[in-house]
Structures are given as structure tokens and as C-alpha cells.
Design a protein around this motif. Structure first.
Motif, PDB file in Angstrom:
ATOM      1  N   ARG A 201       0.809  -1.213   0.000  1.00  0.00           N
ATOM      2  CA  ARG A 201       0.000   0.000   0.000  1.00  0.00           C
ATOM      3  C   ARG A 201       0.848   1.270   0.000  1.00  0.00           C
ATOM      4  NH1 ARG A 201      -2.122   3.722   3.431  1.00  0.00           N
ATOM      5  NH2 ARG A 201      -0.952   2.883   5.216  1.00  0.00           N
ATOM      6  N   VAL A 202       1.953   1.239   0.751  1.00  0.00           N
ATOM      7  CA  VAL A 202       2.712   2.465   1.001  1.00  0.00           C
ATOM      8  C   VAL A 202       3.884   2.666   0.041  1.00  0.00           C
ATOM      9  CG1 VAL A 202       4.177   3.630   2.711  1.00  0.00           C
ATOM     10  CG2 VAL A 202       2.046   2.506   3.427  1.00  0.00           C
ATOM     11  N   TRP A 203       4.578   1.599  -0.277  1.00  0.00           N
ATOM     12  CA  TRP A 203       5.841   1.745  -0.993  1.00  0.00           C
ATOM     13  C   TRP A 203       5.746   2.379  -2.383  1.00  0.00           C
ATOM     14  CZ3 TRP A 203       9.499  -3.038   0.008  1.00  0.00           C
ATOM     15  CH2 TRP A 203       9.811  -3.075   1.359  1.00  0.00           C
ATOM     16  N   PRO A 204       4.705   2.108  -3.169  1.00  0.00           N
ATOM     17  CA  PRO A 204       4.681   2.722  -4.510  1.00  0.00           C
ATOM     18  C   PRO A 204       4.811   4.237  -4.480  1.00  0.00           C
ATOM     19  CG  PRO A 204       3.046   0.984  -4.380  1.00  0.00           C
ATOM     20  CD  PRO A 204       3.562   1.176  -2.992  1.00  0.00           C
ATOM     21  N   ALA A 205       4.199   4.885  -3.494  1.00  0.00           N
ATOM     22  CA  ALA A 205       4.267   6.349  -3.401  1.00  0.00           C
ATOM     23  C   ALA A 205       5.411   6.824  -2.519  1.00  0.00           C
ATOM     24  CB  ALA A 205       2.940   6.893  -2.857  1.00  0.00           C
ATOM     25  N   ASN A 206       5.830   5.983  -1.565  1.00  0.00           N
ATOM     26  CA  ASN A 206       6.850   6.417  -0.606  1.00  0.00           C
ATOM     27  C   ASN A 206       7.788   5.253  -0.286  1.00  0.00           C
ATOM     28  OD1 ASN A 206       8.235   7.975   1.264  1.00  0.00           O
ATOM     29  ND2 ASN A 206       6.762   7.590   2.917  1.00  0.00           N
ATOM     30  N   PRO A 207       8.656   4.873  -1.224  1.00  0.00           N
ATOM     31  CA  PRO A 207       9.555   3.731  -0.991  1.00  0.00           C
ATOM     32  C   PRO A 207      10.560   4.037   0.113  1.00  0.00           C
ATOM     33  CG  PRO A 207      10.153   4.891  -2.999  1.00  0.00           C
ATOM     34  CD  PRO A 207       8.870   5.493  -2.541  1.00  0.00           C
TER      35      PRO A 207
END
Length: 388
Positions: A40-46
Motif C-alpha cells: 500500500r505504502v511503498w509505490p508512493a513512498n519507498p
């Protein structure tokens, strides 16, 4: 989203939680929650440190779950303080998982399934498909295995021989459907070899590479088996052979011979022969002698009888075979082959047919049936003629 990266990190993250005191099942649940959050998080905030991020999130999820279990609050003594988020330790805790999944209290099938789930990062559905069993059946098997090892603390060095046996079992399962267990076993053994400096780990890796190099030549387009002597050696993977030989040579140089190194040496001699006729059977027999000394395995003695038959003639092979229990798997097939080599085609045909009836593998059964039919046809076509 790099799913390959997530899969590669999962075992080491799981191992960190187990080392910190989490039981196996709870740790796996927490890691799965962390993976969902990463998706959920990594695509926008790796994150800069992917493993550290997963460890931190998984550990928090584990603590949250523990605190929600009022009846088991006493176990929070194991997890009093939450580690400060930061870079994950450099040590590879995956090694702990290998030893945990190969715990002696587990059956071989359960140890293999748990290894594929925890260390391999495969889904229960993938493992079930590979073993051709319902997903629910495999889920129960894995759950039982996790319950068995929950609470086991690895405060002493594990038994590397048990770990290697489990990986060898994974490799020998081959492949089914979309999941290639032989390739998966090689991947896991490479991982173990990188974390654990042991000549037998290297020996097993070399053995897998050398056998896997011949894989595409083992079957015809219709799926039928092709014996080693009849394989198109141009189809063998020379890069895998070169790597396997190099790994084996490094292991043998340490002068701590073990059964996997000896098996790999035999495989290397087969790989070194440009044609079946050039195979150094005398040296292969010598390696089988070493392997017999190391293991005293009846199966090794059976394979040695084949090698003796090639090196010293089929009657010498039959003499070696006569000393073995005739209920051994493949004993009848080996006897058929040696009788065929000796020119006794009628006996060979009868034994091939008998071996086919005993075979549990469909491809092997078809192969043996065809051998029997071919010899029977040849015998009828040459009735009354001399074979000498």
C-alpha cells in the motif's frame, strides 16, 4: 512494487521476529501484515532501508496483537521494549529459519512444506499445487508444522545435515504446474551457501547444479523419459555444469568429504564425458566406494552395481546386485538393464515388465513398459538366431 524484493526479504524479516521472541505463527501473521502495508505504502513512498522498514512494521503489528490478548499478557515480558526504528542488522537471520524448519520433530513432508512457506516465501496454494493436494490439506499440514516449532528456541547450533536433507527432498520433488521445486531448491541452497560456510552445503549446491544442467535433455517432447546414455548432450546447460564443477572443486579442496560432495563428484564425471562411451566408469565406481563408506546406503550400493556393470561388465554388475535385497526400489529395473547388457533379452524383458508394474511414477512406468515391449518384439523377430 518489486515483488521479488519482498519475497527475498520475507524470510530474514520473519527470522528477526522469531529471534526476538515471537512464536512462529504470530511472527508470520505480523510479517504478512507488514507486506500488505508495504504494497500500500511503498509505490508512493519507498523506504531507504526496505528490510528495516518491514522489521519495524512487522514488530509493531506483533506487539499490537500480543497486547490485544489479555489472557496471554504474561508473554509480553518477552517484548517489553519496542526497538527504535532504523537499519536492520547486517546478520542474516534466515539461517535460523532453515534450522527451525528442519526441526527433528517434524516429518520430512512437513519440514519441506514449512521450508517452502517460511524460507521460500511461497504461498500455501503454490505448495499445494506442486504436491497435487487440495489447498486446505496443505494449509493443515503447514499449520501443524508451525505449531510444532512454535516456542522452539534456537540457542544452539542446528543440525546442518537435517537442513540439507530437507533441501535435497525439495530438489527431488522436481516440478509440477507453475512451481518449479528443483529451481526453488537451488535458490534456497544458494542462499544457505551464502550464509553458512560448510563444504557439504557447497557439495549439495554443486550436486543440484550438475543434475539440473541435464534437465531439458531428460524428456522427449511427448514427455517420455530419456536415459542418461541416450540424452543429447548438446542440450545440457554448460554454464550450470561449469558452475557446479567450480563449486565442487572448492569444497573438495577443504578435505572434509561428505556424501553430497561424493554424489556431486559422480555427477561431474558424467557431465565431463562428451559421449556416453567416454564416461570414466572406473572412477565413478571409486566414488561410489567412498559414498558407501560414508553412508552405507542400500540405494548407493544399488547404483554402484550399475557402475560396476559398466566398468567391469554386466556379469560383475549382476554379482554386485545379487548381494542386495531384491525388494529395494529400482532393484528389478537395474537387474533388467544388466541382463539386457549381458544379452539375456528374454529375462531382461520379463524383468522390465515386472519393474513397470512396481513403478509408482507414470513416466518411469511407461519407459520400462516400452523397454519390455521393444525386447519382446526383438526376440520374436530373431527367434532361432544366435545372439553371439
Amino acid at each position: 512494487m518489486n515483488e521479488v524484493l519482498l519475497r527475498s526479504l520475507t524470510p530474514s524479516v520473519l527470522a528477526v521476529l522469531v529471534r526476538r521472541g515471537a512464536d512462529f505463527s504470530a511472527a508470520e501473521d505480523a510479517v504478512q501484515d507488514a507486506l500488505v502495508e508495504a504494497l500500500r505504502v511503498w509505490p508512493a513512498n519507498p523506504p531507504r532501508d526496505a528490510k528495516g522498514w518491514l522489521v519495524t512494521v512487522a514488530w509493531r503489528r506483533f506487539l499490537d496483537a500480543r497486547r490485544a490478548e489479555a489472557a496471554r499478557r504474561r508473554r509480553e515480558d518477552l517484548v517489553e521494549e519496542e526497538p527504535v526504528p532504523g537499519p536492520a542488522p547486517a546478520v542474516d537471520d534466515t539461517l535460523r529459519l532453515y534450522f527451525l524448519c528442519a526441526h527433528p520433530s517434524l516429518t520430512p513432508s512437513s519440514a519441506v512444506a514449512l521450508t517452502l512457506r517460511a524460507v521460500g516465501g511461497l504461498t500455501t496454494r503454490q505448495i499445494a499445487q506442486a504436491y497435487l493436494v487440495p489447498e486446505a490439506t496443505m494449509a493443515q499440514r503447514i499449520s501443524r508444522a508451525k505449531r510444532t516449532v512454535s516456542g522452539v528456541r534456537l540457542d544452539r547450533p542446528g543440525d546442518v545435515a537435517t537442513v540439507l536433507r530437507v533441501l535435497y527432498l525439495v530438489f527431488n520433488e522436481g516440478y509440477s504446474g507453475d512451481l518449479d521445486l528443483a529451481a526453488e531448491a537451488i535458490r534456497l541452497t544458494r542462499q544457505l551457501a551464502a550464509a553458512f560456510d560448510h563444504p557439504e552445503v557447497a557439495g549439495l549446491l554443486a550436486l543440484m547444479l550438475l543434475h539440473h544442467a541435464r534437465r531439458t535433455a531428460r524428456t522427449a517432447p511427448d514427455g517420455s523419459l530419456i536415459p542418461l546414455a541416450e540424452q543429447d548432450r548438446a542440450r545440457w546447460d554448460t554454464a550450470l555444469i561449469a558452475e557446479g564443477v567450480a563449486v565442487l572443486q572448492t569444497a573438495l579442496a577443504r578435505d572434509r568429504l561428505g556424501e553430497y560432495q561424493a554424489q556431486a563428484a559422480i555427477a561431474a564425471l558424467h557431465a565431463d564425458a562428451h559421449t556416453a562411451e567416454e564416461t570414466d566408469w572406473v572412477q565413478i565406481v571409486e566414488w561410489y566406494d567412498e559414498l558407501t563408506r560414508l553412508t552405507d546406503s542400500p540405494i548407493v550400493r544399488l547404483n554402484r552395481a550399475v557402475a560396476v556393470g559398466e566398468a567391469d561388465g554386466p556379469r560383475a554388475g549382476l554379482a554386485a546386485l545379487a548381494a542386495l535385497d531384491d525388494t529395494l526400489p529400482r532393484h528389478t529395473a537395474v537387474a533388467a538393464y544388466l541382463h539386457e547388457r549381458d544379452g539375456d533379452l528374454a529375462t531382461a524383458a520379463r524383468l522390465y515388465a515386472e519393474a513397470a508394474r512396481k513403478a509408482s511414477d507414470l513416466a518411469e512406468r511407461d519407459h520400462l513398459t516400452r523397454r519390455a515391449a521393444r525386447l519382446n518384439t526383438y526376440g520374436k523377430g530373431n527367434a532361432g538366431t544366435s545372439l553371439g
